[in-house]
Design an enzyme around this catalytic site. Structure first.
Site, PDB file in Angstrom:
ATOM      1  N   ASP A  95       9.423  -3.983  -7.465  1.00  0.00           N
ATOM      2  CA  ASP A  95      10.075  -3.898  -5.968  1.00  0.00           C
ATOM      3  C   ASP A  95      10.746  -5.102  -5.106  1.00  0.00           C
ATOM      4  O   ASP A  95      10.342  -4.404  -4.063  1.00  0.00           O
ATOM      5  CB  ASP A  95       9.187  -2.333  -5.371  1.00  0.00           C
ATOM      6  CG  ASP A  95      10.736  -1.777  -5.215  1.00  0.00           C
ATOM      7  OD1 ASP A  95      12.016  -2.021  -5.555  1.00  0.00           O
ATOM      8  OD2 ASP A  95      10.283  -0.599  -4.770  1.00  0.00           O
ATOM      9  N   HIS A 137       3.115  -6.181   1.896  1.00  0.00           N
ATOM     10  CA  HIS A 137       3.406  -5.895   0.183  1.00  0.00           C
ATOM     11  C   HIS A 137       2.860  -7.306   0.167  1.00  0.00           C
ATOM     12  O   HIS A 137       2.584  -7.381  -1.440  1.00  0.00           O
ATOM     13  CB  HIS A 137       4.056  -5.123  -0.254  1.00  0.00           C
ATOM     14  CG  HIS A 137       4.036  -3.807   0.726  1.00  0.00           C
ATOM     15  ND1 HIS A 137       2.729  -2.868   0.417  1.00  0.00           N
ATOM     16  CD2 HIS A 137       4.803  -3.047   1.041  1.00  0.00           C
ATOM     17  CE1 HIS A 137       3.224  -1.688   0.912  1.00  0.00           C
ATOM     18  NE2 HIS A 137       4.484  -1.507   1.083  1.00  0.00           N
ATOM     19  N   TYR A 301      12.421   4.144   7.101  1.00  0.00           N
ATOM     20  CA  TYR A 301      13.121   4.527   6.262  1.00  0.00           C
ATOM     21  C   TYR A 301      14.220   5.303   6.879  1.00  0.00           C
ATOM     22  O   TYR A 301      15.197   5.287   6.286  1.00  0.00           O
ATOM     23  CB  TYR A 301      13.149   4.440   4.560  1.00  0.00           C
ATOM     24  CG  TYR A 301      12.297   3.339   4.939  1.00  0.00           C
ATOM     25  CD1 TYR A 301      12.982   1.762   4.309  1.00  0.00           C
ATOM     26  CD2 TYR A 301      10.639   3.080   4.611  1.00  0.00           C
ATOM     27  CE1 TYR A 301      12.158   0.494   4.685  1.00  0.00           C
ATOM     28  CE2 TYR A 301      10.525   2.019   3.857  1.00  0.00           C
ATOM     29  CZ  TYR A 301      11.068   0.190   3.830  1.00  0.00           C
ATOM     30  OH  TYR A 301      10.265   0.131   3.737  1.00  0.00           O
TER      31      TYR A 301
HETATM   32 ZN   LIG Z   1       6.088   0.683   3.678  1.00  0.00          ZN
END
Ligand SMILES: [Zn+2]
Length: 504
Positions: A95, A137, A301
């Protein structure tokens, strides 16, 4: 009084790192646009209390402090690839997306994190960097979850290497697990990570067992959330019960916040209900430890919330009044996480050991069965999907969240009139007054307002929820005198006989 200052890095996005192939995506360059616009319309961008730091690209050597040479070269090569090759490159990692600008933007983001943290460490003045791509991440040898380089881990590494910090605490309240940071800092000394994240027993992405409570990573403490819909009060409880005590115990000289705003109300990823005041409160609590704080943007987001959260976190860093949050009785899911952490680590550190003794005194259940908290499954593998992963919320749903958020923001306009937030979160107290921890083998509790509120919450509202009369933060809700008497009785317990407990 000297003017309060905050260091700020606001990425200008001269070239845009966006997914080049046409497919709906949530991590877009609009995210920084809305923050920029918000800071501009509120006048914060040109506020004289804010010092803007210049931007530069990180050197490959700085990035290789955390990432492998192979991976850095792999990312570098994407700069001159055609779109098809870029998409093929991305399918090797879970991703992520890249375009012609990614290599440069990722180097700018990494250097922004390093330079912000450096300035904060040198000047003992807080700071914030609004940058992308996010980083938490990203692992040493792979990108993951929109993240190319692990900005926070790179900055921590540099701060330690340069000797500007001796011990670094990373606090990550992004709604996703800091799986990359957990991996990146595992080989480092003198750095700790605490990650609060949506987990749902491992059924939420990244579905990794090591992002639960039980794992073998020596530098990471995970605070997994096994339900959605959690609010300011729930996050506040984790800060007062686990995060602040852990900071007092570790005694870092630098705190880096992985400041993702996707636990916000209305966020399509988080499904949590944290308000701008909730984020500002978390940041203020960290500031109240007296340790310099550097915040680095990660996710977030729901654009309206992202802008509002950014504004209020910046206001908190500036020392402005933080709007009040609703504090409620402890949520059973949060209580479970706290109990498990204390049951697992209760004997490891002196502070948690004291906490466990105090909890025992107040009749709390101490042992928790170490059942497997992971019920997830990793089903993805390379080649990873590069398209069609995200779908937007329906318009009506977004409108509903906007309305909710706007009414919350409207309520902030009158905070000065109706709320004296200093009663529980204050920057006016000295660091010594707000000290709560072990010094020379003694439990020291300062008489600062932040510490008072911590102790009150610890025993009255949270661990004994039945004592809470009301959900608001009114002094009338707390029986302080009775509590004071109970605390004095602690001196009769052998372990506490040598403790210096200041008058509360
Ligand atoms: Zn996040």
């Amino acid at each position: 009084m000297t003017e309060k200052r905050v260091f700020l890095i606001m990425d200008q996005q001269e070239e845009r790192h966006d997914q080049p192939w046409s497919s709906y995506h949530i991590e877009t360059s609009k995210r920084l646009d809305v923050i920029y616009e918000r800071l501009q319309t509120t006048g914060l961008l040109n506020d004289p209390r804010i010092e803007h730091l210049p931007r530069r690209e990180a050197t490959e050597q700085e990035i290789r402090g955390v990432h492998t040479e192979r991976y850095v070269n792999d990312v570098k090569a994407t700069e001159t690839m055609i779109e098809e090759q870029q998409e093929q490159f991305c399918s090797k990692y879970e991703d992520i997306f890249v375009n012609f600008a990614t290599w440069k933007r990722a180097k700018l983001a990494a250097a922004s994190a390093i330079d912000l943290v450096t300035s904060v460490a040198i000047n003992k003045t807080p700071g914030i960097a609004f940058i992308r791509p996010p980083g938490h991440h990203a692992m040493p040898d792979e990108g993951c979850g929109f993240c190319i380089f692990n900005n926070v881990a790179i900055a921590a590494k540099e701060a330690l290497r340069s000797g500007l910090a001796k011990k670094v605490m990373i606090v990550d309240y992004d709604v996703h697990a800091a799986n990359g940071t957990q991996e990146c800092i595992e080989s480092m000394e003198n750095v700790k990570l605490i990650s609060i994240h949506r987990y749902e027993n491992g059924t939420f992405w990244p579905n990794m067992p090591q992002t639960g409570i039980y794992h073998n990573y020596k530098n990471t403490m995970n605070l997994p959330l096994n339900t959605i819909g959690l609010n300011d009060s729930d996050y506040f409880a984790l800060f007062t019960h686990i995060i602040l005590p852990s900071i007092y115990d570790f005694q870092p000289d630098l705190i880096i916040i992985s400041s993702g705003f996707d636990a916000s109300l209305g966020d399509p990823e988080g499904y949590m209900n944290v308000t701008p005041a909730g984020f500002a409160t978390m940041v203020r609590l960290l500031q109240n430890t007296g340790v310099p704080v550097a915040a680095i943007l990660e996710g977030g987001y729901f654009l309206d919330a992202l802008a509002a959260d950014s504004e209020w976190v910046l206001r908190a860093l500036l020392g402005e009044q933080v709007p009040p949050i609703q504090v409620e009785p402890l949520n059973p899911f949060i209580a479970d996480t706290i109990s498990r952490i204390l049951a697992r680590d209760g004997q490891k550190t002196s502070f948690f050991r004291k906490l466990q003794e105090l909890r025992k005194l107040f009749g709390c259940k101490l042992s928790v069965e170490e059942s497997r908290d992971y019920k997830g499954e990793r089903t993805v593998h390379p080649p990873y999907e590069t398209r069609g992963i995200y779908t937007p919320f329906p318009e009506e749903k977004i409108d509903g969240f906007k309305e909710q958020l706007n009414s919350i923001l409207k309520s902030y306009e009158s905070i000065e009139k109706n709320c004296d937030i200093s009663q529980y979160i204050s920057q006016d107290d000295t660091v010594e007054e707000n000290f709560l921890g072990i010094r020379d083998g003694k439990l020291l509790i300062g008489n600062g307002k932040a510490v008072k509120r911590f102790v009150e919450l610890l025993f009255i509202s949270s661990l004994n929820p039945q004592h809470v009369v009301d959900n608001s933060f009114d002094d009338a809700d707390f029986d302080l005198i009775k509590f004071g008497d109970e605390l004095k009785d602690l001196k009769n317990i052998p372990t506490f006989q040598n403790c210096a407990i200041f008058q509360l």
